[in-house]
Design a protein around this motif. Structure first.
Motif, PDB file in Angstrom:
ATOM      1  N   LEU A   1      39.041  42.955  92.640  1.00 33.60           N
ATOM      2  CA  LEU A   1      38.357  42.140  92.912  1.00 33.60           C
ATOM      3  C   LEU A   1      36.820  43.244  93.447  1.00 33.60           C
ATOM      4  CD1 LEU A   1      39.828  38.877  93.534  1.00 33.60           C
ATOM      5  CD2 LEU A   1      38.279  39.048  91.694  1.00 33.60           C
ATOM      6  N   THR A   2      36.210  44.023  93.298  1.00 36.37           N
ATOM      7  CA  THR A   2      34.945  44.428  94.040  1.00 36.37           C
ATOM      8  C   THR A   2      34.339  44.342  92.537  1.00 36.37           C
ATOM      9  OG1 THR A   2      36.546  46.560  94.656  1.00 36.37           O
ATOM     10  CG2 THR A   2      34.316  47.138  94.271  1.00 36.37           C
ATOM     11  N   GLN A   3      33.161  43.911  93.634  1.00 35.57           N
ATOM     12  CA  GLN A   3      31.835  43.326  93.225  1.00 35.57           C
ATOM     13  C   GLN A   3      30.760  44.352  92.712  1.00 35.57           C
ATOM     14  OE1 GLN A   3      29.791  39.690  94.576  1.00 35.57           O
ATOM     15  NE2 GLN A   3      28.264  40.468  94.107  1.00 35.57           N
ATOM     16  N   GLY A   4      30.441  44.708  91.619  1.00 39.95           N
ATOM     17  CA  GLY A   4      29.210  45.225  91.942  1.00 39.95           C
ATOM     18  C   GLY A   4      28.248  44.490  91.002  1.00 39.95           C
ATOM     19  N   VAL A   5      27.130  45.782  91.586  1.00 39.27           N
ATOM     20  CA  VAL A   5      25.521  44.757  91.011  1.00 39.27           C
ATOM     21  C   VAL A   5      24.842  45.718  90.662  1.00 39.27           C
ATOM     22  CG1 VAL A   5      23.340  43.660  92.565  1.00 39.27           C
ATOM     23  CG2 VAL A   5      26.294  43.473  93.411  1.00 39.27           C
ATOM     24  N   LEU A   6      23.923  44.897  89.621  1.00 36.15           N
ATOM     25  CA  LEU A   6      23.048  45.979  89.337  1.00 36.15           C
ATOM     26  C   LEU A   6      21.565  45.006  88.987  1.00 36.15           C
ATOM     27  CD1 LEU A   6      21.836  48.073  87.160  1.00 36.15           C
ATOM     28  CD2 LEU A   6      22.737  46.650  84.948  1.00 36.15           C
ATOM     29  N   PHE A   7      19.974  46.234  89.278  1.00 37.90           N
ATOM     30  CA  PHE A   7      19.300  44.817  89.420  1.00 37.90           C
ATOM     31  C   PHE A   7      18.113  46.284  88.489  1.00 37.90           C
ATOM     32  CE2 PHE A   7      21.095  45.847  93.957  1.00 37.90           C
ATOM     33  CZ  PHE A   7      20.716  44.265  94.589  1.00 37.90           C
ATOM     34  N   LEU A   8      18.006  44.952  87.890  1.00 37.69           N
ATOM     35  CA  LEU A   8      16.989  45.081  86.333  1.00 37.69           C
ATOM     36  C   LEU A   8      15.692  44.748  86.816  1.00 37.69           C
ATOM     37  CD1 LEU A   8      18.644  42.897  83.394  1.00 37.69           C
ATOM     38  CD2 LEU A   8      18.955  45.923  84.089  1.00 37.69           C
ATOM     39  N   GLU A   9      14.562  46.020  87.097  1.00 33.29           N
ATOM     40  CA  GLU A   9      13.165  46.197  87.288  1.00 33.29           C
ATOM     41  C   GLU A   9      12.356  45.892  86.465  1.00 33.29           C
ATOM     42  OE1 GLU A   9      12.997  48.573  90.375  1.00 33.29           O
ATOM     43  OE2 GLU A   9      14.736  48.181  91.677  1.00 33.29           O
ATOM     44  N   HIS A  10      10.717  45.336  86.784  1.00 25.20           N
ATOM     45  CA  HIS A  10      10.087  45.588  85.955  1.00 25.20           C
ATOM     46  C   HIS A  10      10.475  44.958  84.681  1.00 25.20           C
ATOM     47  CE1 HIS A  10       7.937  48.188  88.585  1.00 25.20           C
ATOM     48  NE2 HIS A  10       9.950  48.553  88.444  1.00 25.20           N
ATOM     49  N   LEU A  11      10.941  43.365  84.586  1.00 29.46           N
ATOM     50  CA  LEU A  11      11.326  42.952  83.978  1.00 29.46           C
ATOM     51  C   LEU A  11      10.077  41.914  83.718  1.00 29.46           C
ATOM     52  CD1 LEU A  11      14.871  41.406  84.306  1.00 29.46           C
ATOM     53  CD2 LEU A  11      13.954  42.875  82.336  1.00 29.46           C
ATOM     54  N   PRO A  12       9.444  41.714  81.794  1.00 27.09           N
ATOM     55  CA  PRO A  12       8.599  40.584  81.858  1.00 27.09           C
ATOM     56  C   PRO A  12       9.013  38.821  82.285  1.00 27.09           C
ATOM     57  CG  PRO A  12       9.236  42.185  79.492  1.00 27.09           C
ATOM     58  CD  PRO A  12      10.102  41.998  81.234  1.00 27.09           C
ATOM     59  N   LEU A  13       7.110  38.876  82.813  1.00 23.19           N
ATOM     60  CA  LEU A  13       7.762  37.206  83.074  1.00 23.19           C
ATOM     61  C   LEU A  13       8.862  37.131  84.580  1.00 23.19           C
ATOM     62  CD1 LEU A  13       7.597  35.346  80.039  1.00 23.19           C
ATOM     63  CD2 LEU A  13       5.580  35.491  81.070  1.00 23.19           C
ATOM     64  N   TYR A  14       9.763  37.880  84.685  1.00 26.10           N
ATOM     65  CA  TYR A  14      10.818  37.613  85.749  1.00 26.10           C
ATOM     66  C   TYR A  14      10.558  38.556  87.264  1.00 26.10           C
ATOM     67  CZ  TYR A  14      14.706  35.440  87.652  1.00 26.10           C
ATOM     68  OH  TYR A  14      15.617  34.877  88.740  1.00 26.10           O
ATOM     69  N   GLY A  15      10.319  39.413  86.976  1.00 24.28           N
ATOM     70  CA  GLY A  15       9.846  40.513  87.864  1.00 24.28           C
ATOM     71  C   GLY A  15      11.387  41.616  87.676  1.00 24.28           C
ATOM     72  N   GLU A  16      12.314  40.777  89.211  1.00 25.05           N
ATOM     73  CA  GLU A  16      13.499  41.591  89.120  1.00 25.05           C
ATOM     74  C   GLU A  16      14.983  40.662  88.872  1.00 25.05           C
ATOM     75  OE1 GLU A  16      14.398  44.828  92.847  1.00 25.05           O
ATOM     76  OE2 GLU A  16      14.862  42.604  93.179  1.00 25.05           O
ATOM     77  N   LEU A  17      15.279  41.122  88.294  1.00 23.36           N
ATOM     78  CA  LEU A  17      17.017  39.927  88.057  1.00 23.36           C
ATOM     79  C   LEU A  17      18.175  40.554  88.457  1.00 23.36           C
ATOM     80  CD1 LEU A  17      18.229  37.735  86.896  1.00 23.36           C
ATOM     81  CD2 LEU A  17      18.449  39.113  84.624  1.00 23.36           C
ATOM     82  N   GLU A  18      18.811  40.166  89.945  1.00 19.90           N
ATOM     83  CA  GLU A  18      20.300  40.316  90.410  1.00 19.90           C
ATOM     84  C   GLU A  18      21.266  40.625  89.410  1.00 19.90           C
ATOM     85  OE1 GLU A  18      22.967  40.093  94.137  1.00 19.90           O
ATOM     86  OE2 GLU A  18      20.656  40.057  94.555  1.00 19.90           O
ATOM     87  N   VAL A  19      21.904  40.726  88.798  1.00 24.75           N
ATOM     88  CA  VAL A  19      22.964  40.984  87.708  1.00 24.75           C
ATOM     89  C   VAL A  19      24.673  41.192  88.612  1.00 24.75           C
ATOM     90  CG1 VAL A  19      24.738  41.450  85.512  1.00 24.75           C
ATOM     91  CG2 VAL A  19      21.312  41.736  86.044  1.00 24.75           C
ATOM     92  N   ALA A  20      25.154  40.047  89.252  1.00 23.97           N
ATOM     93  CA  ALA A  20      26.115  41.410  90.045  1.00 23.97           C
ATOM     94  C   ALA A  20      27.481  40.515  88.852  1.00 23.97           C
ATOM     95  CB  ALA A  20      26.281  39.976  90.971  1.00 23.97           C
ATOM     96  N   SER A  21      28.490  41.579  89.022  1.00 24.22           N
ATOM     97  CA  SER A  21      30.202  41.217  88.667  1.00 24.22           C
ATOM     98  C   SER A  21      30.803  40.283  88.795  1.00 24.22           C
ATOM     99  CB  SER A  21      30.748  43.197  88.334  1.00 24.22           C
ATOM    100  OG  SER A  21      31.026  42.751  89.650  1.00 24.22           O
ATOM    101  N   ALA A  22      30.821  39.665  89.502  1.00 24.08           N
ATOM    102  CA  ALA A  22      30.999  38.226  90.134  1.00 24.08           C
ATOM    103  C   ALA A  22      30.516  37.579  89.665  1.00 24.08           C
ATOM    104  CB  ALA A  22      30.670  38.490  91.378  1.00 24.08           C
ATOM    105  N   PHE A  23      29.602  36.889  88.775  1.00 18.70           N
ATOM    106  CA  PHE A  23      29.841  36.366  88.089  1.00 18.70           C
ATOM    107  C   PHE A  23      30.444  35.925  86.998  1.00 18.70           C
ATOM    108  CE2 PHE A  23      27.610  34.237  84.169  1.00 18.70           C
ATOM    109  CZ  PHE A  23      26.925  33.077  84.565  1.00 18.70           C
ATOM    110  N   ALA A  24      30.612  37.162  86.605  1.00 12.12           N
ATOM    111  CA  ALA A  24      31.711  37.207  85.064  1.00 12.12           C
ATOM    112  C   ALA A  24      32.800  36.290  85.699  1.00 12.12           C
ATOM    113  CB  ALA A  24      32.256  38.532  84.826  1.00 12.12           C
TER     114      ALA A  24
END
Length: 157
Positions: free
Chosen positions: A111-134
C-alpha cells in the motif's frame, strides 16, 4: 409514463432529475480528492449508489435497464442487472487489490503511495497523479457494485 413506475409524482420525478446529477458530480469530486483530503472511494461510492437508488425508486427498474445500462428486455432483466453489479464489485476489488500489491513489485511496502507530477500541461499547468487514486477507484467500484446488488436484490423481493 416515460419509464416511471406510475406510483410517483411529477414533482418527485422532476426533483430526481435535478438532484441526481448533483449527487453524482459530488460523488466524483469526493473520489478525485480522496487521496489528499477527506473523501475518497468509499464515501463517493455511497453517494453514487444513493443516486442510483433514487433513480431506481422514482423511475423504476425498467428505466435503469433501458436508459442507464442499455439492457434489452428479454425476461431475465433482473438477473442481468444483478450480474452487472456483481461484475462491477469484482472489478473494483481486483483494482483495489492490484494497486495495493503493485508496490511489492518495486520493493516497496504494501500500500505504498507513489506520486507523479506532470508539469507544463496546456491549460492546466501542473497535475499531481497519485497511485492511491487507483486504490480509491477500486474501492469506489467495489462499494457501488455491492450496494447496488443489495438494492436490486431487495427491490426484487
Amino acid at each position: 409514463m416515460n419509464g416511471s413506475s406510475g406510483r410517483t409524482t411529477v414533482i418527485s420525478r422532476t426533483v430526481a432529475r435535478i438532484v441526481v446529477p448533483i449527487i453524482l458530480v459530488t460523488a466524483i469530486a469526493l473520489l478525485f480528492r480522496g487521496h489528499n483530503l477527506p473523501g475518497g472511494g468509499f464515501i463517493g461510492a455511497v453517494l453514487a449508489a444513493a443516486a442510483f437508488a433514487l433513480v431506481y425508486i422514482i423511475f423504476g427498474l425498467e428505466f435503469i435497464q433501458r436508459e442507464v445500462l442499455a439492457i434489452k428486455p428479454d425476461g431475465s432483466e433482473q438477473h442481468r442487472l444483478v450480474e452487472t453489479y456483481r461484475w462491477m464489485a469484482s472489478l473494483g476489488l481486483a483494482i483495489a487489490v492490484g494497486s495495493s500489491l503493485a508496490p511489492l513489485a518495486f520493493g516497496a511496502p504494501f500500500l505504498t503511495q507513489g506520486v507523479l507530477f506532470l508539469e507544463h500541461l496546456p491549460l492546466y499547468g501542473e497535475l499531481e497523479v497519485a497511485s492511491a487514486f487507483a486504490f480509491d477507484l477500486g474501492v469506489f467500484f467495489a462499494v457501488v457494485g455491492g450496494l447496488l446488488t443489495i438494492v436490486a436484490e431487495v427491490g426484487n423481493e
